[in-house]
Design a protein around this motif. Structure first.
Motif: not given
Length: 244
Positions: A186-188, A212-215, A221-224, A227-230
């Motif tokens: 829904p969100e681009d 951040y253990k993104a793997h 969760e990666i998108i969030a 979003d939180a860390h510009p």
């Protein structure tokens, strides 16, 4: 479309990338980028194949594949379309998921959901991707299409860009017969970039994985996290994607 179809992921890989040579075997912590990529793809529970080249420079990729018991196909460096076709034919694939190996944080669960959506339509002319209508960050990219569409492209495509980039003949509907489905959210969030092509990209992916253990995180969760860390987004915000 039947769930009895033979579906597989083909990831293209080579060592001679121009902006960051050898990028897919660069190490982050104890393992190379390619291992992160494959680990993430395995979440889809689909078989994975590596399509690389016959160049001696890609012998290390073949060595990696052999050491990890990953099926591979070696073909022409410039004609990536033929590499995909021969790899799919060799492994009797009915449906191909195309990804590229410079996406270490690609989400296999997202691919699995997209494959299930693809299978709802009994249509060999269907092309489903999250690339044409882009709402996901670059780095989560996948395309799903039948062997029939791939074979038609292989037999009929004849301009260089169609051969080098595998799917333009299909996704530009040059046959006039392709049916499109777009896997979107829904969100681009297409402004984010978590693919690996430059030192700036590597700097961001290193922080995402090591700090951040993104793997271990899902696409959402990666998108969030972005979003939180510009300040993280700014690391590679100026990188321009290569044109197809």
């Amino acid at each position: 479309m039947s769930n009895l179809l033979n579906i597989g992921i083909i990831t293209q890989a080579r060592m001679t990338s121009t902006r960051l040579p050898g990028k897919v075997l660069l190490f982050l912590g104890s393992k190379p980028i390619l291992q992160y990529h494959l680990d993430r793809l395995q979440q889809s529970n689909l078989p994975i194949f590596i399509a690389t080249t016959t160049n001696h420079s890609d012998d290390p990729l073949v060595g990696f594949a052999q050491a990890h018991q990953i099926p591979f196909y070696r073909g022409d460096e410039q004609n990536v379309l033929s590499r995909y076709y021969e790899c799919a034919k060799q492994n009797n694939l009915d449906v191909i998921v195309r990804v590229t190996s410079d996406c270490p944080l690609i989400d296999g669960n997202l691919i699995a959901a997209a494959v299930q959506e693809y299978l709802q339509t009994p249509d060999k002319q269907l092309y489903l991707s999250n690339c044409l209508v882009r709402t996901y960050p670059r780095g989560f990219d996948f395309e799903i299409f039948s062997f029939a569409l791939l074979e038609e492209a292989y037999l009929k495509a004849n301009i260089t860009s169609d051969l080098e980039h595998v799917t333009p003949y299909i996704n530009q509907n040059k046959s006039g017969q392709v049916h499109f489905s777009h896997f979107t959210q829904p969100e681009d969030k297409s402004q984010y970039r978590i693919t690996l092509d430059t030192p700036e990209d590597f700097a961001l992916i290193r922080i995402l994985i090591q700090q951040y253990k993104a793997h271990q995180l899902s696409a959402n969760e990666i998108i969030a996290l972005l979003d939180a860390h510009p300040e993280l987004v700014r690391i590679n915000a100026a990188v321009e994607q290569k044109k197809v």
